[in-house]
Enzyme design. Structure first.
Site, PDB file in Angstrom:
ATOM      1  N   CYS A  36      29.702   0.540  25.979  1.00  0.00           N
ATOM      2  CA  CYS A  36      31.137   0.264  25.992  1.00  0.00           C
ATOM      3  C   CYS A  36      31.861   1.592  26.015  1.00  0.00           C
ATOM      4  O   CYS A  36      32.543   1.949  25.072  1.00  0.00           O
ATOM      5  CB  CYS A  36      31.464  -0.542  24.752  1.00  0.00           C
ATOM      6  SG  CYS A  36      33.082  -1.270  24.760  1.00  0.00           S
TER       7      CYS A  36
ATOM      8  N   ASN B 177      20.261  -1.623  40.447  1.00  0.00           N
ATOM      9  CA  ASN B 177      19.961  -0.710  39.348  1.00  0.00           C
ATOM     10  C   ASN B 177      19.931  -1.400  37.995  1.00  0.00           C
ATOM     11  O   ASN B 177      19.172  -1.024  37.112  1.00  0.00           O
ATOM     12  CB  ASN B 177      21.001   0.418  39.334  1.00  0.00           C
ATOM     13  CG  ASN B 177      22.417  -0.093  39.453  1.00  0.00           C
ATOM     14  OD1 ASN B 177      22.731  -0.922  40.314  1.00  0.00           O
ATOM     15  ND2 ASN B 177      23.275   0.364  38.574  1.00  0.00           N
TER      16      ASN B 177
ATOM     17  N   HIS C  33      17.742  12.747  42.606  1.00  0.00           N
ATOM     18  CA  HIS C  33      17.279  12.755  41.208  1.00  0.00           C
ATOM     19  C   HIS C  33      16.667  11.443  40.750  1.00  0.00           C
ATOM     20  O   HIS C  33      16.173  11.343  39.636  1.00  0.00           O
ATOM     21  CB  HIS C  33      18.415  13.192  40.271  1.00  0.00           C
ATOM     22  CG  HIS C  33      19.471  12.163  40.055  1.00  0.00           C
ATOM     23  ND1 HIS C  33      19.565  11.448  38.886  1.00  0.00           N
ATOM     24  CD2 HIS C  33      20.469  11.723  40.846  1.00  0.00           C
ATOM     25  CE1 HIS C  33      20.595  10.622  38.963  1.00  0.00           C
ATOM     26  NE2 HIS C  33      21.157  10.771  40.141  1.00  0.00           N
TER      27      HIS C  33
ATOM     28  N   THR D 153      29.028  24.381  52.872  1.00  0.00           N
ATOM     29  CA  THR D 153      27.764  25.093  53.000  1.00  0.00           C
ATOM     30  C   THR D 153      26.630  24.269  52.388  1.00  0.00           C
ATOM     31  O   THR D 153      26.763  23.748  51.292  1.00  0.00           O
ATOM     32  CB  THR D 153      27.872  26.466  52.309  1.00  0.00           C
ATOM     33  OG1 THR D 153      28.901  27.198  52.965  1.00  0.00           O
ATOM     34  CG2 THR D 153      26.560  27.234  52.389  1.00  0.00           C
TER      35      THR D 153
ATOM     36  N   GLY E 276      23.949  10.278  45.759  1.00  0.00           N
ATOM     37  CA  GLY E 276      23.983   8.931  46.318  1.00  0.00           C
ATOM     38  C   GLY E 276      25.397   8.393  46.422  1.00  0.00           C
ATOM     39  O   GLY E 276      25.755   7.726  47.401  1.00  0.00           O
ATOM     40  N   THR E 277      26.196   8.691  45.417  1.00  0.00           N
ATOM     41  CA  THR E 277      27.584   8.215  45.431  1.00  0.00           C
ATOM     42  C   THR E 277      28.325   8.765  46.643  1.00  0.00           C
ATOM     43  O   THR E 277      29.036   8.034  47.337  1.00  0.00           O
ATOM     44  CB  THR E 277      28.304   8.633  44.130  1.00  0.00           C
ATOM     45  OG1 THR E 277      27.682   7.945  43.045  1.00  0.00           O
ATOM     46  CG2 THR E 277      29.778   8.291  44.169  1.00  0.00           C
TER      47      THR E 277
ATOM     48  N   GLN F 157      17.848   3.163  44.506  1.00  0.00           N
ATOM     49  CA  GLN F 157      16.748   2.810  43.602  1.00  0.00           C
ATOM     50  C   GLN F 157      15.403   2.697  44.337  1.00  0.00           C
ATOM     51  O   GLN F 157      14.375   2.462  43.691  1.00  0.00           O
ATOM     52  CB  GLN F 157      17.046   1.475  42.896  1.00  0.00           C
ATOM     53  CG  GLN F 157      18.238   1.524  41.943  1.00  0.00           C
ATOM     54  CD  GLN F 157      17.977   2.384  40.712  1.00  0.00           C
ATOM     55  OE1 GLN F 157      16.848   2.528  40.252  1.00  0.00           O
ATOM     56  NE2 GLN F 157      19.031   2.976  40.168  1.00  0.00           N
TER      57      GLN F 157
HETATM   58  S1  FES Z   1      32.908  -1.688  21.219  1.00  0.00           S
HETATM   59 FE1  FES Z   1      33.399  -3.600  20.438  1.00  0.00          FE
HETATM   60  S2  FES Z   1      33.443  -3.170  18.367  1.00  0.00           S
HETATM   61 FE2  FES Z   1      32.908  -1.272  19.145  1.00  0.00          FE
END
Ligand code: FES
Lengths: 130, 400
Positions: free
Chosen positions: B328, B154, B204, B240, B73-74, B182
């Site tokens: 994160c 998404n 996928h 290909t 998709g990207t 989606q």
């Molecule tokens: S990501 Fe902020 S404390 Fe771990």
């Protein structure tokens, strides 16, 4: 991504909670992610006799707080002040690089709480040189 | 890694359907010919490829020559956006998109802005994540080269009013692209009804394997190829053809489309039970996105006082696979731009959880979540300086 030790501290964090009228208190923010930790110290005879904290952050942050609290509980103020993020990370089996700042947050909370203690108790020998 | 007993991350990826696998297998084995070769082994594969293209076109209500195969998709989004903008580079260089697009779209637009000097309008959305079609109309200038608004989001599951936006684009003769990654199996895909000129999908997400996508390009829409080489895909996308995966995608799309009416009804019922259950059993839980304009498979929540990664890890330990928008990964990644666009700020936006349903989920899976999730949120709130057990805010923090 995370070691079994870290997952254990994340699932069963030690010394969690707060203390009334703590001898040292700090609330720190991790600059990158903005997550927060607050730390409460009870000091008896220049030793950390009790330590409590609460953390808002990722699993590594919660585990780091828990591990750091274990590492300094019962230690002298001097010993506690020397704890580094590296040592916390090492004890947790090594944090992924992107999560290293989470261990730093725990170490800097301890440092900040000791500062707070020393502002209130400037004549304590440890504080005269801290 | 063991298979989770309850998989609730279908917006991230799905398991390949055994019928899809079966359709692909010969193309990993005896049918290995290169579809560009002249001899019989190549011709057989060429025929299968043509047949796959025809079947996909049929599902989309398109012509086979409007179907282009890509790696995901990207890539389809990149090929559409960059290709359409480059094709008009001297005449027009303005792009209209939204603040809630997938990175495949937003980072491509950012690059066109930073490296190629394009101008990009990132339209805001309302609290439910909806783009206002009138705002699209107002953003159009003589320099507008492309409008790109996703079909369904998404992160928060909001279904955008793309046929209204497509009408406006058509009136101004501006090509309209939609990231429909989606959508398959959940929303109608007929390109004429939708009015789209360019549409990206990814195998996928609908029980085909990873590594294959499609870009629909309406006849007459000018694109400069972004991948050049040996002229495959009529010069639009050299390389290909990934024969086996393309054949898998075609089979998966047919299966998803024929199951769609019944599956949407079934999933909507499960989804609504899950939403109600979470909102009823967890204090201060917030549903993000829209209640009405929502993918049948999609639920997304915010829990104040907790951080999403911890929730996902604890759910994993309980045998439930889910995801959090707040992961994160880089360590200094800011809060989710999508949640910010909906008006959710830090720290509430850190506590996001997405549970996305799919073909194999049953009411028992919903019960499994409703058993495990409330104590997980409670246990993490107990650690949190932002949340007291009486529900009051413990530390001063930006308002939620
Ligand atoms: S990501 Fe902020 S404390 Fe771990």
């Amino acid at each position: 991504m995370y070691s079994p030790v870290l997952l254990d501290h994340f699932t069963n964090p030690r010394n969690i909670g707060t203390l009334d009228n703590p001898d040292g208190y700090a609330r720190v923010t991790s600059p990158g992610c903005g997550d927060q930790m607050e730390l409460f110290l009870r000091v008896t005879d220049e030793r950390i006799s009790d330590i409590r904290y609460r953390a808002f952050g990722c699993a590594a942050a919660i585990a780091s707080s828990s591990m750091a609290s274990e590492m300094i509980k019962g230690r002298t103020l001097e010993e506690a002040s020397r704890l580094t993020g590296e040592e916390v990370s090492e004890e947790l089996g090594g944090l992924p690089e992107a999560k290293f700042h989470c261990a730093i947050m725990a170490a800097s909370a301890i440092n900040a709480a000791l500062r707070d203690y020393c502002t209130k108790h400037p004549t304590v020998p440890f504080c005269t040189s801290f | 890694m063991s298979k989770p007993s309850t998989y609730l991350d279908h917006s991230a990826t799905t398991a390949t359907d055994p019928r899809v696998l079966e359709a692909m297998l010969p193309y990993f084995g005896e049918r290995y010919g290169n579809p560009s070769s002249l001899y019989q082994a190549g011709a057989t594969v060429r025929q299968a490829l043509d047949e796959a293209r025809r079947r996909i076109a049929e599902v989309l209500g398109a012509r086979p020559k409007e179907i282009f195969f890509t790696s995901c998709g990207t890539e389809s989004d990149n090929m559409a956006i960059r290709g359409a903008v480059w094709a008009q580079r001297d005449a027009r260089n303005h792009i209209i998109t939204s603040q809630v697009e997938h990175h495949a779209v937003s980072h491509t637009c950012k690059q066109l802005e930073e490296v190629f000097g394009c101008e990009v309008t990132y339209l805001p959305v309302d609290r439910e994540g909806l783009v206002d079609p009138d705002a699209v109309g107002r953003a159009i200038t003589e320099r507008t080269a492309l409008i790109s608004i996703m079909y369904a989001n998404n992160e928060v599951g909001t279904v955008e009013p793309i046929n209204k936006i497509a009408k406006i684009a058509r009136q101004h003769q501006i090509p309209f692209h939609t990231d429909a990654v989606q959508a398959p199996g959940l929303l109608p895909l007929n390109v004429d009804t939708l009015g789209v000129d360019l549409m990206a999908i990814s195998g996928h997400k609908f029980y085909a394997p990873k590594g294959v996508g499609v870009l629909y390009v309406r006849t007459g829409t000018k694109l400069v190829p972004t991948q050049t080489g040996g002229g495959q895909e009529r010069g639009m996308r050299a390389g290909t053809e990934n024969t086996a995966l393309i054949i898998g995608l075609a089979r998966a799309l047919e299966l998803a489309e024929s199951a769609r009416p019944a599956e949407v009804l079934r999933l909507t019922a499960l989804r609504d039970d899950l939403i109600q259950g979470v909102l009823n059993s967890i204090p201060d839980a917030v549903l993000t996105g829209s209640t009405t304009e929502r993918l049948a498979s999609h639920t997304s929540f915010l829990f104040n006082g907790v951080e999403g990664e911890g929730v996902v890890l604890k759910l994993d330990m309980a045998g439930i696979a889910a995801s959090s928008g707040s992961a994160c990964s880089s360590g200094d990644e800011g809060p989710s731009p999508v949640l910010a666009a909906l008006g959710y700020t830090y720290p509430l936006s850190r506590g996001s959880l997405r549970l996305s349903l799919g073909r194999e989920n049953t009411p028992e899976d919903v019960e499994h979540v409703l058993r495990e999730l409330p104590p997980i949120i409670a246990s993490l709130r107990a650690l949190s300086p932002y949340y007291n057990s009486d529900g009051t805010v413990a530390l001063s923090a930006p308002a939620w």
